[in-house]
Motif scaffolding. Structure first.
Motif, PDB file in Angstrom:
ATOM      1  N   GLU A  54       0.798  -1.212  -0.020  1.00 16.21           N
ATOM      2  CA  GLU A  54       0.074  -0.051  -0.043  1.00 16.21           C
ATOM      3  C   GLU A  54       0.834   1.227  -0.099  1.00 16.21           C
ATOM      4  O   GLU A  54       1.500   1.601   0.832  1.00 16.21           O
ATOM      5  CB  GLU A  54      -0.795   0.019   1.226  1.00 16.21           C
ATOM      6  CG  GLU A  54      -1.892   1.089   1.323  1.00 16.21           C
ATOM      7  CD  GLU A  54      -2.776   1.185   2.606  1.00 16.21           C
ATOM      8  OE1 GLU A  54      -2.535   0.201   3.456  1.00 16.21           O
ATOM      9  OE2 GLU A  54      -3.451   2.254   2.732  1.00 16.21           O
ATOM     10  N   SER A  55       0.851   1.908  -1.197  1.00 21.58           N
ATOM     11  CA  SER A  55       1.966   3.101  -1.289  1.00 21.58           C
ATOM     12  C   SER A  55       1.200   4.414  -0.584  1.00 21.58           C
ATOM     13  O   SER A  55       0.277   4.499  -0.391  1.00 21.58           O
ATOM     14  CB  SER A  55       1.912   3.357  -2.634  1.00 21.58           C
ATOM     15  OG  SER A  55       2.527   2.479  -3.571  1.00 21.58           O
ATOM     16  N   SER A  56       2.302   5.128  -0.059  1.00 25.25           N
ATOM     17  CA  SER A  56       1.740   6.519   0.703  1.00 25.25           C
ATOM     18  C   SER A  56       3.057   7.292   0.766  1.00 25.25           C
ATOM     19  O   SER A  56       4.059   7.259   0.152  1.00 25.25           O
ATOM     20  CB  SER A  56       1.484   5.925   2.080  1.00 25.25           C
ATOM     21  OG  SER A  56       0.984   7.137   2.850  1.00 25.25           O
ATOM     22  N   SER A  57       2.691   8.417   1.323  1.00 24.93           N
ATOM     23  CA  SER A  57       3.520   9.553   1.302  1.00 24.93           C
ATOM     24  C   SER A  57       3.665  10.151   2.954  1.00 24.93           C
ATOM     25  O   SER A  57       2.650  10.290   3.708  1.00 24.93           O
ATOM     26  CB  SER A  57       3.274  10.965   0.282  1.00 24.93           C
ATOM     27  OG  SER A  57       3.267  10.263  -0.764  1.00 24.93           O
ATOM     28  N   THR A  78       6.631   3.392  -2.255  1.00 25.47           N
ATOM     29  CA  THR A  78       5.688   2.849  -3.202  1.00 25.47           C
ATOM     30  C   THR A  78       6.101   1.310  -3.010  1.00 25.47           C
ATOM     31  O   THR A  78       6.857   0.628  -2.776  1.00 25.47           O
ATOM     32  CB  THR A  78       6.445   2.774  -4.611  1.00 25.47           C
ATOM     33  OG1 THR A  78       6.405   4.264  -4.929  1.00 25.47           O
ATOM     34  CG2 THR A  78       5.411   2.095  -5.804  1.00 25.47           C
ATOM     35  N   ALA A  79       4.604   0.479  -2.860  1.00 27.27           N
ATOM     36  CA  ALA A  79       4.729  -0.883  -2.548  1.00 27.27           C
ATOM     37  C   ALA A  79       5.754  -1.312  -1.354  1.00 27.27           C
ATOM     38  O   ALA A  79       6.600  -2.009  -1.575  1.00 27.27           O
ATOM     39  CB  ALA A  79       4.717  -1.771  -3.783  1.00 27.27           C
ATOM     40  N   PRO A  80       5.156  -0.758  -0.143  1.00 30.00           N
ATOM     41  CA  PRO A  80       6.069  -0.891   1.007  1.00 30.00           C
ATOM     42  C   PRO A  80       6.260  -2.448   1.449  1.00 30.00           C
ATOM     43  O   PRO A  80       5.139  -3.114   1.195  1.00 30.00           O
ATOM     44  CB  PRO A  80       5.548  -0.020   2.027  1.00 30.00           C
ATOM     45  CG  PRO A  80       4.370   0.078   1.728  1.00 30.00           C
ATOM     46  CD  PRO A  80       4.388   0.283   0.094  1.00 30.00           C
ATOM     47  N   LYS A  81       7.470  -2.740   2.070  1.00 28.06           N
ATOM     48  CA  LYS A  81       7.471  -4.204   2.455  1.00 28.06           C
ATOM     49  C   LYS A  81       7.702  -3.940   4.240  1.00 28.06           C
ATOM     50  O   LYS A  81       7.891  -2.742   4.607  1.00 28.06           O
ATOM     51  CB  LYS A  81       8.786  -4.875   2.060  1.00 28.06           C
ATOM     52  CG  LYS A  81       8.586  -5.207   0.390  1.00 28.06           C
ATOM     53  CD  LYS A  81       9.787  -5.773  -0.204  1.00 28.06           C
ATOM     54  CE  LYS A  81       9.779  -5.904  -1.532  1.00 28.06           C
ATOM     55  NZ  LYS A  81      10.794  -6.948  -1.998  1.00 28.06           N
ATOM     56  N   PRO A  82       7.567  -5.133   4.808  1.00 22.70           N
ATOM     57  CA  PRO A  82       7.500  -4.938   6.541  1.00 22.70           C
ATOM     58  C   PRO A  82       8.914  -4.439   6.807  1.00 22.70           C
ATOM     59  O   PRO A  82       8.995  -3.801   7.899  1.00 22.70           O
ATOM     60  CB  PRO A  82       7.324  -6.581   6.847  1.00 22.70           C
ATOM     61  CG  PRO A  82       6.507  -6.952   5.851  1.00 22.70           C
ATOM     62  CD  PRO A  82       6.694  -6.258   4.495  1.00 22.70           C
ATOM     63  N   GLU A  83      10.073  -4.677   6.039  1.00 28.01           N
ATOM     64  CA  GLU A  83      11.310  -4.262   6.425  1.00 28.01           C
ATOM     65  C   GLU A  83      11.350  -2.824   6.286  1.00 28.01           C
ATOM     66  O   GLU A  83      12.580  -2.058   6.641  1.00 28.01           O
ATOM     67  CB  GLU A  83      12.450  -5.015   5.653  1.00 28.01           C
ATOM     68  CG  GLU A  83      12.226  -4.970   4.125  1.00 28.01           C
ATOM     69  CD  GLU A  83      11.765  -6.089   3.339  1.00 28.01           C
ATOM     70  OE1 GLU A  83      10.578  -6.695   4.164  1.00 28.01           O
ATOM     71  OE2 GLU A  83      12.154  -6.596   2.606  1.00 28.01           O
TER      72      GLU A  83
END
Lengths: 112, 112
Positions: free
Chosen positions: A17-20, A76-81
């Motif tokens: 879930e992308s965000s800023s 963009t398209a974040p990962k848990p890390e």
């Protein structure tokens, strides 16, 4: 008074879930805006430096942009890390002296 | 091959004591810094040295005294410790005053 404000204070995202993240600043004599990542129990780790409005920098899933009043860190398209606290700092120069001012950070949590 | 190192990592002491925190960088940088991070994670610059010369000295109590024996070391001595001094203290270095800063792992100081 020179000031750096980050928002939101905390952000929870689902993986992908992308965000800023936002960093607003009011300083005289901006000489650079810095983004850092801080993991719990560790020192801040450098991500980007931006010097002038319109400048953009990218690294993997992160992209930093700068205007005359604020900077955004797009994820963009974040990962848990990517979960960490993201700090914004500005270097300001007045009357031949300079100072560094940090924001209070955005705590990002990315859920798998 | 740690770039910026600090000792000790943890420091627990009684009010009124005098203590020192040491910092060393092996990056060949000219500028070193001390920061204080409070319980709300706000990072505030305290001092900066360039080639052993003090260039930033923010408003901190004069119980705090930095000492730079050479370009690679910047130590922080604190006299008459107070409860409010409890925080995480970070050392950092940069190639010059305008460059990206590299942070150490922090020293967690607890004053009882």
């Amino acid at each position: 008074e020179d000031q750096v404000t980050q928002s939101p204070e905390a952000l929870r995202l689902q993986e992908g879930e992308s965000s800023s993240l936002n960093c607003s600043y009011t300083v005289s004599g901006l000489r650079g805006l810095f983004w850092y990542r801080q993991d719990p129990g560790k020192g801040p780790e450098f991500l980007f430096t931006l010097y002038s409005a319109g400048e953009e920098k990218e690294k993997e899933r992160l992209k930093a942009t700068l205007t005359k009043k604020e900077s955004f860190l797009h994820i963009t398209a974040p990962k848990p890390e990517d979960s960490a606290t993201y700090l914004c700092a500005v270097r300001a120069s007045t009357s031949g002296t300079y100072k560094y001012i940090f924001g209070t950070g955005t705590r990002l949590k990315v859920l798998a | 091959d740690t770039a910026v190192s600090q000792t000790p990592k943890y420091l627990v002491t009684q009010m009124g004591n005098d203590k020192s925190i040491k910092c060393e960088q092996n990056l060949g940088h000219d500028t070193m810094y001390w920061y204080k991070q409070d319980s709300k994670k706000f990072l505030k610059i305290m001092f900066s040295y360039n080639n052993k010369e003090l260039i930033i000295n923010e408003t901190v109590p004069n119980r705090f005294s930095p000492k730079s024996p050479d370009k690679a070391h910047l130590n922080l001595h604190i006299n008459s410790l107070e409860l409010g001094d409890s925080a995480v203290y970070f050392c950092a270095s940069s190639p010059g005053g305008q460059e990206t800063q590299y942070f150490g792992p922090g020293t967690r100081l607890l004053v009882l």
